[in-house]
Enzyme design. Structure first.
Site, mmCIF file in Angstrom:
data_model
loop_
_atom_site.group_PDB
_atom_site.id
_atom_site.type_symbol
_atom_site.label_atom_id
_atom_site.label_comp_id
_atom_site.label_asym_id
_atom_site.label_seq_id
_atom_site.Cartn_x
_atom_site.Cartn_y
_atom_site.Cartn_z
ATOM 1 N N ASP A 144 0.874 -5.729 -7.617
ATOM 2 C CA ASP A 144 1.798 -6.319 -6.638
ATOM 3 C C ASP A 144 1.556 -7.805 -6.442
ATOM 4 O OD1 ASP A 144 -0.631 -6.208 -5.371
ATOM 5 O OD2 ASP A 144 0.110 -5.262 -3.536
ATOM 6 N N LYS A 195 -10.896 -10.743 6.387
ATOM 7 C CA LYS A 195 -9.797 -11.565 6.901
ATOM 8 C C LYS A 195 -10.125 -12.070 8.298
ATOM 9 C CE LYS A 195 -6.416 -8.629 4.540
ATOM 10 N NZ LYS A 195 -5.242 -7.751 4.718
ATOM 11 N N ASP A 250 1.943 -12.763 -3.981
ATOM 12 C CA ASP A 250 1.979 -11.306 -3.934
ATOM 13 C C ASP A 250 3.187 -10.892 -3.102
ATOM 14 O OD1 ASP A 250 1.368 -10.471 -1.116
ATOM 15 O OD2 ASP A 250 -0.500 -11.559 -1.486
#
Length: 276
Positions: A144, A195, A250
């Protein structure tokens, strides 16, 4: 298209995801020692965040321009001499196999490793081990995301450093959506960070790897994630990173999928420069 997505498209200054280096030169073919390297494509995920846009379509088959996103990866591999591919399928697997078949339409050979339950990124590669019996190294790619790179250069880099894994990485001006990579001055990966909410530049995983076959011995049977379960445990064995400077995008969110539509021409040109 929603007003929010339309606004994002108009805000083309936020092109950090798909920055393109016009000077990048992608050689069209591998040398004899590299041309038989197979590529594993991870295309079995459910794509939860994209389901509001594609409720009954597997994410790799999301249309970008006039073709499925996954076809761009097939073209990119073929244009650089990689003609053997193994697609690790799961969610809506039959649609992917129906679309790509044995690969003869693209003059490549495609095999399938179909999982009956979600195995994660590492588990999917382990499940595909039977397709890798006679190889010493192989490529792994997320299905992806698209990263402009020279596969030959990445394989040479991998062999030079003699580690277990080499990964392509990309510096982004805003890495909010991604975990980040920490590496030393010798390109060796020394850690991974989760993250954060910080809108700061950083180096992220580009979703393309070269694996030594020995990596398979470190992947457990069943569900497992590269990012959480495998890569951190292999740092001592040698994980190296080669920074890329070309196009990267992506399609993991509706916003980025909408953004990819505006880039189709560039994506197609980069994927198969021989056709232009």
């Amino acid at each position: 298209m929603s007003r929010a997505a339309d606004a994002l498209l108009r805000n083309s200054e936020m092109d950090w995801v798909f920055a393109m280096n016009s000077q990048t030169n992608i050689p069209p073919r591998f040398d004899a020692s590299q041309q038989d390297t197979p590529a594993i494509l991870l295309v079995g995920g459910t794509g939860t965040r994209l389901q509001p846009v594609l409720p009954s379509t597997p994410k790799p088959l999301a249309r970008v321009g006039n073709m499925p996103f996954l076809e761009l990866l097939v073209l990119q591999l073929r244009s650089q001499g990689i003609r053997r591919m193994v697609m690790c399928t799961g969610h809506l697997a039959d649609q992917i196999e129906e679309e790509f078949g044995d690969g003869s339409k693209w003059d490549v050979a495609i095999e399938y490793s179909k999982e009956s339950r979600p195995l994660g990124t590492a588990g999917a590669v382990k499940f595909a081990e039977r397709h890798l019996e006679e190889v010493s190294e192989f490529l792994v790619m997320n299905g992806d995301s698209f990263l402009q790179l020279d596969f030959r250069e990445l394989i040479r880099f991998h062999r030079k450093h003699n580690g277990l894994i080499s990964m392509a990485v990309r510096r982004l001006p805003d890495a909010t959506r991604y975990g980040t990579i920490e590496m030393d001055t010798h390109h060796r990966v020394v850690g991974f960070s989760e993250k954060t909410d910080s809108q700061a530049p950083n180096i992220v995983n580009g979703g393309v790897y070269v694996f030594n076959r020995a990596v398979l011995e470190h992947i457990p049977q069943g569900p497992a994630s590269f990012e959480k379960d495998v890569l951190p445990r292999l740092l001592e064995g040698g994980v190296y990173a080669l920074e890329q400077h070309g196009m990267f995008i992506d399609i993991g969110t509706p916003e980025d999928y909408a953004r990819a539509q505006t880039l189709f021409g560039k994506l197609y040109q980069v994927a198969d420069p021989g056709l232009h």
